[in-house]
Write a protein that holds these residues in place. Sequence first.
Motif, PDB file in Angstrom:
ATOM      1  N   SER A 129      26.964  34.777  53.624  1.00 40.31           N
ATOM      2  CA  SER A 129      25.542  34.502  53.454  1.00 40.31           C
ATOM      3  C   SER A 129      24.979  35.305  52.280  1.00 40.31           C
ATOM      4  O   SER A 129      24.238  34.779  51.441  1.00 40.31           O
ATOM      5  N   PRO A 135      21.161  31.258  53.996  1.00 43.30           N
ATOM      6  CA  PRO A 135      20.872  32.114  55.156  1.00 43.30           C
ATOM      7  C   PRO A 135      21.841  32.017  56.321  1.00 43.30           C
ATOM      8  O   PRO A 135      21.835  32.883  57.180  1.00 43.30           O
ATOM      9  N   ILE A 136      22.673  30.988  56.366  1.00 45.81           N
ATOM     10  CA  ILE A 136      23.537  30.852  57.539  1.00 45.81           C
ATOM     11  C   ILE A 136      24.921  30.393  57.108  1.00 45.81           C
ATOM     12  O   ILE A 136      25.076  29.495  56.278  1.00 45.81           O
ATOM     13  N   THR A 283      24.927  27.242  54.574  1.00 51.48           N
ATOM     14  CA  THR A 283      23.897  26.229  54.354  1.00 51.48           C
ATOM     15  C   THR A 283      22.506  26.789  54.640  1.00 51.48           C
ATOM     16  O   THR A 283      22.349  27.978  54.953  1.00 51.48           O
ATOM     17  N   ARG A 284      21.512  25.919  54.540  1.00 49.92           N
ATOM     18  CA  ARG A 284      20.133  26.300  54.795  1.00 49.92           C
ATOM     19  C   ARG A 284      19.867  26.375  56.288  1.00 49.92           C
ATOM     20  O   ARG A 284      20.523  25.707  57.095  1.00 49.92           O
ATOM     21  N   ASP A 285      18.876  27.161  56.660  1.00 45.38           N
ATOM     22  CA  ASP A 285      18.593  27.385  58.072  1.00 45.38           C
ATOM     23  C   ASP A 285      18.257  26.093  58.804  1.00 45.38           C
ATOM     24  O   ASP A 285      18.661  25.902  59.947  1.00 45.38           O
ATOM     25  N   ASN A 286      17.544  25.181  58.150  1.00 46.18           N
ATOM     26  CA  ASN A 286      17.137  23.961  58.849  1.00 46.18           C
ATOM     27  C   ASN A 286      18.291  22.993  59.081  1.00 46.18           C
ATOM     28  O   ASN A 286      18.148  22.001  59.779  1.00 46.18           O
ATOM     29  N   LYS A 288      21.270  24.215  60.299  1.00 46.56           N
ATOM     30  CA  LYS A 288      22.255  24.993  61.056  1.00 46.56           C
ATOM     31  C   LYS A 288      22.876  24.225  62.216  1.00 46.56           C
ATOM     32  O   LYS A 288      24.040  24.431  62.551  1.00 46.56           O
ATOM     33  N   ARG A 289      22.121  23.343  62.838  1.00 48.44           N
ATOM     34  CA  ARG A 289      22.651  22.656  64.015  1.00 48.44           C
ATOM     35  C   ARG A 289      23.582  21.510  63.653  1.00 48.44           C
ATOM     36  O   ARG A 289      24.177  20.897  64.536  1.00 48.44           O
ATOM     37  N   VAL A 936      20.565  34.229  65.690  1.00 49.01           N
ATOM     38  CA  VAL A 936      20.785  35.211  64.622  1.00 49.01           C
ATOM     39  C   VAL A 936      22.276  35.208  64.357  1.00 49.01           C
ATOM     40  O   VAL A 936      23.074  35.448  65.271  1.00 49.01           O
ATOM     41  N   CYS A 937      22.677  34.915  63.120  1.00 45.17           N
ATOM     42  CA  CYS A 937      24.096  34.703  62.821  1.00 45.17           C
ATOM     43  C   CYS A 937      24.610  35.573  61.676  1.00 45.17           C
ATOM     44  O   CYS A 937      25.581  35.236  61.013  1.00 45.17           O
TER      45      CYS A 937
END
Length: 948
Positions: A129, A135-136, A283-286, A288-289, A936-937
């Motif tokens: 990161s 961020p992730i 990748t970007r936080d949005n 993450k899933r 939190v990763c």
Amino acid sequence: MTRTRNEFIARHIGPRAADTAAMLELLGYDDLEALTASVIPDSIKGSSVLGDSDGQGEAEALAAIKAIAAKNQLFTSYIGQGYYGTHTPAPILRNLLENPAWYTAYTPYQPEISQGRLEALLNFQTLISDLSGLPIANASLLDEGTAAAEAMTFCKRLAKNKASNAFFASQHCHPQTLDILRTRAEPLGIEVVVGDEREIGDAGAYFGALLQYPASNGDIFDYRALVERLHAAGALVAVAADLLALCLLTPPGEFGADVAIGSAQRFGVPLGFGGPHAAYFATRDNFKRDMPGRLVGVSLDRFGKPALRLAMQTREQHIRREKATSNICTAQVLLANIASMFAVYHGPQGLTAIARRVHQLTAVLAQGLAKLGHKVEQQHFFDTLSLHTGAQTAELHARARALRINLREIDAERLGLSLDETTTPEQVEALWALFAGEQAVPSFDSLLAQVASRLPEGLLRQSAILAHPVFNRYHSETELMRYLRKLADKDLALDRSMIPLGSCTMKLNAASEMIPVTWAEFGNLHPFAPAEQSQGYAELTSELEAMLCAATGYDAVSLQPNAGSQGEYAGLLAIRAYHHSRGDDQRDICLIPQSAHGTNPATASMVGMRVVVTACDERGNVDIADLRAKAEEHSERLAAIMITYPSTHGVFEEGIREICEIIHANGGQVYIDGANMNAMVGLCAPGQFGGDVSHLNLHKTFCIPHGGGGPGVGPIGVKAHLAPFLPGHAGLARKEGAVSAAPFGSASILPITWMYIRMMGGKGLRRATQMAILNANYIARRLEEHFPVLYSGDNGLVAHECILDLRPLKETSGIGVDDVAKRLIDFGFHAPTMSFPVAGTLMVEPTESESKEELDRFCDAMIAIREEIRAVEQGRLDKDDNPLKNAPHTAAELVGEWRHGYSREQAVYPLASLVEAKYWPPVGRVDNVFGDRNLVCACPSIEAYQDA
């Protein structure tokens, strides 16, 4: 007397002769042959073609593989192309890579006993990161090429431009990456357009793009404007970035990239002829899933203290099945942990110093080449140069090889040079001499004094890296050694106790098997070195392919797939290509029993097949009537069946030959999942009783260690008619269909399986299978009066694993599988497989490597747990406040105020034997829900760290 003594078979197999006799007596059999005859169905008896060869002793086998290794020639390679020389720090080599506390650990599905390896992986995620500027990051993927393929499908799912089916891939990407993109894209109907990103034209034509940074040939391009154009057109942008270069260059996340992928190999992981290496994905936080692979997250335990766990999409393909976004169920954990500790040991200043030194040497090299009249094609570069050498090219390569040097072969008129951490000034001078001809070689010191940076001024990194204390403390060997020991002490691995996971075969990884892995002859060879330099690997892989053909009854094997999931994928690709070669393009139906591994339907979906689920009967076997009906219904479109044998329920199904015949009669091919090959080697062979293709988990049946959740190897065996469709590679005779970045995947760990098979021989392998079956049935018999065994064959026997049914106990006591799994930690055991393949059950597989003493210790623990459940049922223990609901118990809880209605002794010493050797879990039961809701990763921020 015999010439040599083979002590290995008895070392690998746990029970002694007297123990074996006692276990057989409990089961009512006179010998192993009688037991085997009762377990193996008559229809497939005698199908094995393994033979009864004798194995070699450890010293003899090591001498034989040493002679093979000596046939590899270690030239100085400047090939680059994603693979670079690196120094594995000695304390990491000794205390991590060669340490069974690290390499025998299993995937951290039980977080309470995995806090050490989870912390190392969290460090890895933080490293990625930080360097990528995103961020992730996940806990690693298999290699750079397959990570790029995951990024492509990731962009397809999430891009706003839904009208496009085209993915742009820069011609400056590594060639092997482009090959894998083409393999992955074709079954999904994605068009991969390869071109020069500086001439991309209509950005709206693409849903996504992959760029290389720095480019494969060495150039550093400023992608900021291009990223803006692609975003404006609704496309997502993935960047394959070199981690060492990111210590000095603006990270992808700061110039707008949506995804960064790449390899962490050059952070201390040997070349290993291509693997295993940890890829990364950030990748970007949005997003993450939707990120593929495993993710380590921070949660809390039941005392409210921080604890780590695998978060969110862990094994999501087992839940979402054919709707899963990936079939990846592994990570390159051992290698990610090496890279993690490489960063911990060197710290931000050390990594930056390495990067600066590599770049400075490259700049000096370029300056000297210019003085010699050779024009470097790059204005800006980090560690790689390309030269237009015209008619001299072939001669330069020949001259280089005469000096034991490999240059990169770009094309007939151009060559490349990549420097790395291991390059010395003397080697730069040797390169000048190579290119100088009759000219005088420049003075290194004089050029060093005047050379300037060749990094682009506008792309120099401004943001700090690795500010967290973990990267700024352990810089002495003493500190690092103690840190690694502290982490290992938090974990349960095979060096402490049996890991009884069903379907996962945590057998012994013998020291003699592991020794060759770190030999330079295997570890320091570049995967794209000329074939004449890798004759040792050629011999090793050829012999291993023949060994695996003999073990499985297939005609050909590919060792390229670098995980079981990739083996599944390669197997179905071979079936698909076979049908297409016959003009049967319409065959796209894959039948999958409802009990199958979740990777099976996910894999079928990835190759463009439609999944049709077939039923199982009340005993867990495939419902043959339902299977026949669906095969006949879809006979015009039937491509394949994916079936696990012995079944996912741990039973040898009697109807396996009939199942294969039904599929073949309706035009399909039979894929037999080799996850349970541990129960078949030497007794029966899938390639002989109806299988057309199987993948094998070398990290299961054939002794490659799990390493905390990876590395793995998933080769496929095929019948002759599928052999032309095995995975290809630019470095192999067949060029198309690459599924891994390197021609032989994770080549450097193949010696482990070669050693195992060579030492066991046909006799030893057959004996191991019989003992695996005996150990499983012994456990089932000892525990059946306490926990019902859910499935068995007609004779009441299981295969190599058994399923214990805890569902009735949930009704009578409120105690479920989670409670039993956590309570086993107090007894010093890893839990069996929970709720797979049946919810509310435990699947137990002891393997042949466990002694009767260890089997009895496990059975005693389970029986003691059943007595505690009985106490809950009878009201002698509170239904909410009892040792199971509160498990596991930590030392901190023990010395605090004790408020429970049971004693401290019962909590932590439920059996007297534990007093002598007690494992203390570092955290209490982890709150999974909290961890997913408050994701939190990465290592906590400096502010959070200081506040704490």
